[in-house]
Design a protein around this motif. Structure first.
Motif, PDB file in Angstrom:
ATOM      1  N   SER A 127      28.881 -67.301-124.719  1.00 24.63           N
ATOM      2  CA  SER A 127      30.122 -68.064-124.904  1.00 24.63           C
ATOM      3  C   SER A 127      31.224 -67.189-125.503  1.00 24.63           C
ATOM      4  N   GLY A 128      30.843 -66.324-126.430  1.00 26.62           N
ATOM      5  CA  GLY A 128      31.813 -65.391-126.992  1.00 26.62           C
ATOM      6  C   GLY A 128      32.353 -64.440-125.939  1.00 26.62           C
ATOM      7  N   GLY A 129      31.461 -63.967-125.063  1.00 25.15           N
ATOM      8  CA  GLY A 129      31.891 -63.082-123.990  1.00 25.15           C
ATOM      9  C   GLY A 129      32.822 -63.767-123.010  1.00 25.15           C
ATOM     10  N   LEU A 130      32.510 -65.004-122.681  1.00 31.35           N
ATOM     11  CA  LEU A 130      33.367 -65.760-121.766  1.00 31.35           C
ATOM     12  C   LEU A 130      34.726 -66.047-122.402  1.00 31.35           C
TER      13      LEU A 130
ATOM     14  N   THR B 188      38.239 -64.897-120.827  1.00 34.35           N
ATOM     15  CA  THR B 188      39.305 -65.868-120.554  1.00 34.35           C
ATOM     16  C   THR B 188      40.620 -65.459-121.213  1.00 34.35           C
ATOM     17  N   LEU B 189      40.538 -65.085-122.481  1.00 32.99           N
ATOM     18  CA  LEU B 189      41.748 -64.677-123.198  1.00 32.99           C
ATOM     19  C   LEU B 189      42.344 -63.396-122.600  1.00 32.99           C
TER      20      LEU B 189
ATOM     21  N   VAL C  26      46.294 -62.391-123.312  1.00 27.34           N
ATOM     22  CA  VAL C  26      46.481 -62.585-124.751  1.00 27.34           C
ATOM     23  C   VAL C  26      46.327 -61.233-125.439  1.00 27.34           C
ATOM     24  N   SER C  27      46.966 -61.074-126.577  1.00 25.18           N
ATOM     25  CA  SER C  27      46.909 -59.828-127.332  1.00 25.18           C
ATOM     26  C   SER C  27      45.462 -59.396-127.581  1.00 25.18           C
ATOM     27  N   TYR C  28      45.250 -58.081-127.549  1.00 27.97           N
ATOM     28  CA  TYR C  28      43.922 -57.481-127.722  1.00 27.97           C
ATOM     29  C   TYR C  28      43.220 -57.991-128.977  1.00 27.97           C
ATOM     30  N   VAL C  29      43.927 -58.031-130.091  1.00 25.73           N
ATOM     31  CA  VAL C  29      43.329 -58.463-131.355  1.00 25.73           C
ATOM     32  C   VAL C  29      42.880 -59.909-131.278  1.00 25.73           C
TER      33      VAL C  29
ATOM     34  N   LEU D 124      39.264 -61.653-131.960  1.00 29.77           N
ATOM     35  CA  LEU D 124      39.083 -62.703-132.970  1.00 29.77           C
ATOM     36  C   LEU D 124      38.582 -64.006-132.351  1.00 29.77           C
ATOM     37  N   GLY D 125      39.104 -64.351-131.179  1.00 31.01           N
ATOM     38  CA  GLY D 125      38.662 -65.573-130.508  1.00 31.01           C
ATOM     39  C   GLY D 125      37.196 -65.511-130.130  1.00 31.01           C
ATOM     40  N   ALA D 126      36.775 -64.381-129.576  1.00 34.47           N
ATOM     41  CA  ALA D 126      35.375 -64.221-129.181  1.00 34.47           C
ATOM     42  C   ALA D 126      34.456 -64.221-130.399  1.00 34.47           C
TER      43      ALA D 126
END
Length: 209
Positions: free
Chosen positions: A158-161, A165-166, A171-174, A178-180
């Motif tokens: 889920s973190g990888g997906l 997606t981001l 979306v910005s690299y950072v 952080l989202g993942a």
């Protein structure tokens, strides 16, 4: 700047996994140099497999900083354990979740740098995040966390997906990182606290006549 983030993430991930291996060694009453072996395998195993599969120089051989981070984390964990009357298994699960989330990102990033497709990168992220803990549990004669009825590999996926997606949304690299990280840790800790399970092979209940 991106390479600095990548290097720092890798160092932190190595340290967290080294701590989780040390805590597991303490729980299993492994003494002396055995703790160092378990912790080192946990910290370096996933990244080593990743680099071998990518045909890339093994990270801790190319950059000894990772060995310093590993041994320093082991030393700090040993001091921490010696000054507490009781160390709960919860601490091991917590640092394992953090280490897995970080190594998941590192595996994805390193794969993309090597020019793989996103699906290969996501798979490599899971391999990096899971393999060190798998080796730790096997050495310590534990049922590997990845084999239990908990969100573990699913949290990693889920973190990888989330990262994919981001990234696709530019979306910005950072924030991709952080989202993942947030999704992986949130699902993993949610599994530990509230018993979330994927239940892929849930059996149908049979009605009594």
């Amino acid at each position: 700047m991106a390479s600095d983030y990548f290097h720092l993430l890798n160092l932190i991930g190595v340290a967290f996994f080294a701590i989780s291996g040390t805590l597991m060694g303490h729980e299993k009453n492994i003494g002396g140099f055995g703790v160092v072996v378990v912790a080192s395998v946990t910290a370096l195993g996933g990244g080593t497999l990743r680099d071998v599969l990518l045909n890339h120089p093994v990270f801790w051989i190319a950059e000894p900083d990772y060995l310093y981070a590993t041994y320093s984390a082991i030393f700090i964990a040993v001091i921490f354990i010696r000054h507490l009357s009781h160390v709960s298994n919860y601490y091991m699960l917590l640092v394992d979740a953090l280490g897995m989330a970080i190594f998941n990102i590192v595996g994805i990033e390193k794969s993309l740098i090597e020019g793989t497709t996103m699906i290969v990168a996501i798979t490599m992220g899971m391999t990096t995040g899971i393999f060190g803990g798998l080796m730790r549990d096997v050495i310590c004669r534990e049922v590997p966390l990845v084999m239990r009825e908990e969100l573990y590999s699913t949290a990693c996926l889920s973190g990888g997906l989330t990262y994919a997606t981001l990234s696709l949304l530019e979306v910005s690299y950072v924030w991709c990182i952080l989202g993942a990280l947030f999704i992986t840790v949130f699902l993993r800790l949610g599994s530990l606290h509230w018993g979330w399970q994927p239940n892929i092979f849930r059996k149908r209940s049979v009605r009594k006549q």
